[in-house]
Write a protein that holds these residues in place. Structure first.
Motif, mmCIF file in Angstrom:
data_model
loop_
_atom_site.group_PDB
_atom_site.id
_atom_site.type_symbol
_atom_site.label_atom_id
_atom_site.label_comp_id
_atom_site.label_asym_id
_atom_site.label_seq_id
_atom_site.Cartn_x
_atom_site.Cartn_y
_atom_site.Cartn_z
ATOM 1 N N ASP A 353 0.841 -1.190 0.000
ATOM 2 C CA ASP A 353 0.000 0.000 0.000
ATOM 3 C C ASP A 353 0.879 1.244 0.000
ATOM 4 O OD1 ASP A 353 -1.826 1.989 0.383
ATOM 5 O OD2 ASP A 353 -2.604 1.236 2.296
ATOM 6 N N PRO A 354 0.828 2.051 -1.072
ATOM 7 C CA PRO A 354 1.643 3.269 -1.098
ATOM 8 C C PRO A 354 1.408 4.181 0.103
ATOM 9 C CG PRO A 354 0.778 2.806 -3.278
ATOM 10 C CD PRO A 354 0.123 1.829 -2.348
ATOM 11 N N ALA A 355 0.225 4.135 0.689
ATOM 12 C CA ALA A 355 -0.067 4.998 1.834
ATOM 13 C C ALA A 355 0.817 4.687 3.033
ATOM 14 C CB ALA A 355 -1.540 4.863 2.223
ATOM 15 N N THR A 356 1.371 3.474 3.078
ATOM 16 C CA THR A 356 2.256 3.088 4.189
ATOM 17 C C THR A 356 3.686 3.575 3.964
ATOM 18 O OG1 THR A 356 2.910 0.951 3.239
ATOM 19 C CG2 THR A 356 0.861 1.020 4.510
ATOM 20 N N GLY A 357 3.996 3.994 2.742
ATOM 21 C CA GLY A 357 5.348 4.434 2.427
ATOM 22 C C GLY A 357 6.280 3.318 2.037
ATOM 23 N N SER A 358 5.759 2.086 1.940
ATOM 24 C CA SER A 358 6.574 0.947 1.523
ATOM 25 C C SER A 358 5.760 0.095 0.556
ATOM 26 C CB SER A 358 7.004 0.115 2.738
ATOM 27 O OG SER A 358 7.713 -1.036 2.334
ATOM 28 N N PHE A 359 6.209 0.026 -0.701
ATOM 29 C CA PHE A 359 5.478 -0.735 -1.711
ATOM 30 C C PHE A 359 6.391 -0.953 -2.909
ATOM 31 C CE2 PHE A 359 5.019 3.640 -2.911
ATOM 32 C CZ PHE A 359 4.936 3.660 -4.294
ATOM 33 N N THR A 360 5.917 -1.767 -3.835
ATOM 34 C CA THR A 360 6.682 -2.068 -5.041
ATOM 35 C C THR A 360 5.758 -2.021 -6.247
ATOM 36 O OG1 THR A 360 8.328 -3.444 -3.925
ATOM 37 C CG2 THR A 360 8.005 -3.858 -6.269
ATOM 38 N N VAL A 361 6.213 -1.385 -7.325
ATOM 39 C CA VAL A 361 5.505 -1.433 -8.596
ATOM 40 C C VAL A 361 6.229 -2.446 -9.483
ATOM 41 C CG1 VAL A 361 4.677 -0.141 -10.594
ATOM 42 C CG2 VAL A 361 4.890 1.000 -8.369
ATOM 43 N N VAL A 362 5.491 -3.450 -9.955
ATOM 44 C CA VAL A 362 6.048 -4.483 -10.830
ATOM 45 C C VAL A 362 5.587 -4.195 -12.259
ATOM 46 C CG1 VAL A 362 6.216 -6.957 -11.320
ATOM 47 C CG2 VAL A 362 5.999 -6.154 -8.946
#
Length: 414
Positions: A353-362
């Motif tokens: 979740d981008p809102a958490t500040g930790s995520f990955t776009v594949v």
């Protein structure tokens, strides 16, 4: 009459030039080596110029690639503050702007490029800055105490990184991007929107679909940026980040084939015998890019890896460039790590979740994983690199961050 001769002459004292010299010695090369650098400084790291060095978090000594003693101990001659004006491939000579000439056995061209300049009215006003060299950043930093309103032109990594530093310094920052999102040329929409939101949350006025008409000034110094719609933005200082122009003219004039960069084969050879090219100024066919169209990669990884290949080739060892491209950026508390090339992607999905500040776009193309943008997600970056290398098949479970990416190592039957 040649002033001096070296077995290998390296033009460019950036990452690529430094790594070429280092790799030559590591591979047992005992001949003479010279590095010609247009700047007066020993080779230093470029990425910190728009980040830690600009923010005064790292001094210059901390961004040197190696201390002076390293080059002396390895008998690598430094010719700094010198520009190459002409190359004579038939005589194997380079001619410097100060009138000297230098003979070579092999020539390695890694001169990088220069910052692309504005060409609108007012482009030459005082207070307009670019971030390409140490001198650029020093000049910019020297003016900061006396300015409050900063306009940044360009929503690529240089512009965004500079905006983060300016915001940290408490400046009133406006960032102008001509396209409909930042990072539009290198990333998918999820990452663009994430960074736009982060910068706006830190007070940066991000203006998209906005073009600069001209710069206005008073007494020779910029005071406003006028947009194409005639709106004006007050500016005590302007930072421009709109790309680079590869420094290839002397070799093109000498007959080297080029297309947005010096064309090189997998071993770094140009079309001129005994002349190699690498780094920001070299165009190569990359196995991780589509359609076998030569591309330039502006990254430390690319320069360093190509330098190792060229050094091994000069030393007589068969070597070809085949490395997964990777890049990184730091803005505020955000660490972005990118692996692979997004060019031609036809599918994206987000892990986390981008809102958490930790995520990955594949990113996918033709059902295979081709790249990842990992935001504060180092584990995804490390494991995702293997997926890109293997051109792994995309699976639905990849969207769930609870499942490690290493679980999806089904290679594509290419």
């Amino acid at each position: 009459m040649t002033d001096t001769h070296y077995d290998v002459v390296i033009v460019g004292a950036g990452h690529g030039g430094a790594q070429t010299a280092i790799a030559l010695r590591q591979n047992g090369f005992a001949g003479t080596i010279a590095i010609i650098g247009a700047e007066p400084d020993l080779p230093y790291e470029r990425p910190p110029l728009s980040k830690e060095y600009l923010a005064a978090e790292k001094g210059f000594e901390r961004i040197l690639i190696r201390p002076a003693s390293f080059w002396n101990d390895r008998h690598i001659a430094m010719h700094l503050g010198c520009a190459v004006e002409r190359v004579d491939p038939a005589q194997r000579l380079v001619f410097l702007a100060d009138g000297r000439s230098m003979g070579y056995g092999d020539l390695v061209w890694c001169a990088g490029g220069s910052a692309r300049r504005l060409d609108c009215t007012g482009h030459d006003l005082g207070g307009v800055h670019y971030v390409r060299t140490r001198a650029d950043t020093d000049a910019l930093a020297a003016e900061l105490p006396g300015v409050s309103k900063v306009v940044i032109i360009g929503g690529g990594y240089i512009g965004l990184e500079a905006a983060a530093v300016m915001a940290k310094f408490g400046k009133n920052v406006t960032l102008i991007e001509a396209l409909d999102r930042v990072l539009a040329r290198v990333a998918g929409e999820p990452l663009s929107r994430f960074f736009e939101e982060k910068h706006r949350s830190r007070g940066v006025d991000v203006r998209l679909r906005t073009k600069v008409g001209c710069l206005l000034g008073q007494d020779g110094r910029v005071t406003h940026v006028e947009l194409n719609d005639a709106d004006t933005i007050p500016a005590d200082l302007v930072i421009v980040g709109i790309g680079i122009i590869p420094a290839i003219s002397p070799l093109v004039v000498a007959g080297a084939k080029a297309s947005n960069g010096l064309l090189v084969d997998a071993s770094g050879r140009t079309s001129i015998p005994h002349v190699y090219a690498l780094g920001d100024c070299a165009a190569h066919v990359n196995s991780f890019a589509p359609n076998d169209i030569p591309i330039r990669l502006e990254s430390v990884q690319n320069a360093n890896d190509q330098a190792v290949v060229v050094a091994r080739t000069i030393c007589g060892t068969a070597a070809q460039y085949h490395a997964v491209p990777w890049f990184w950026s730091s803005q505020y508390d955000i660490r972005l790590q990118t692996v692979g090339l997004t060019a031609g992607y036809d599918q994206t999905f987000v892990r986390g979740d981008p809102a958490t500040g930790s995520f990955t776009v594949v990113y996918g193309r033709d059902g295979r994983v081709i790249a990842l943008d990992c935001v504060n997600a180092t584990k995804d970056y490390v494991q995702g690199k293997r997926l890109v290398e293997a051109k792994a098949l995309i699976e639905l479970g990849m969207t769930d961050p609870q499942y490690p990416l290493k679980n999806f190592m089904t290679p594509s039957p290419v």
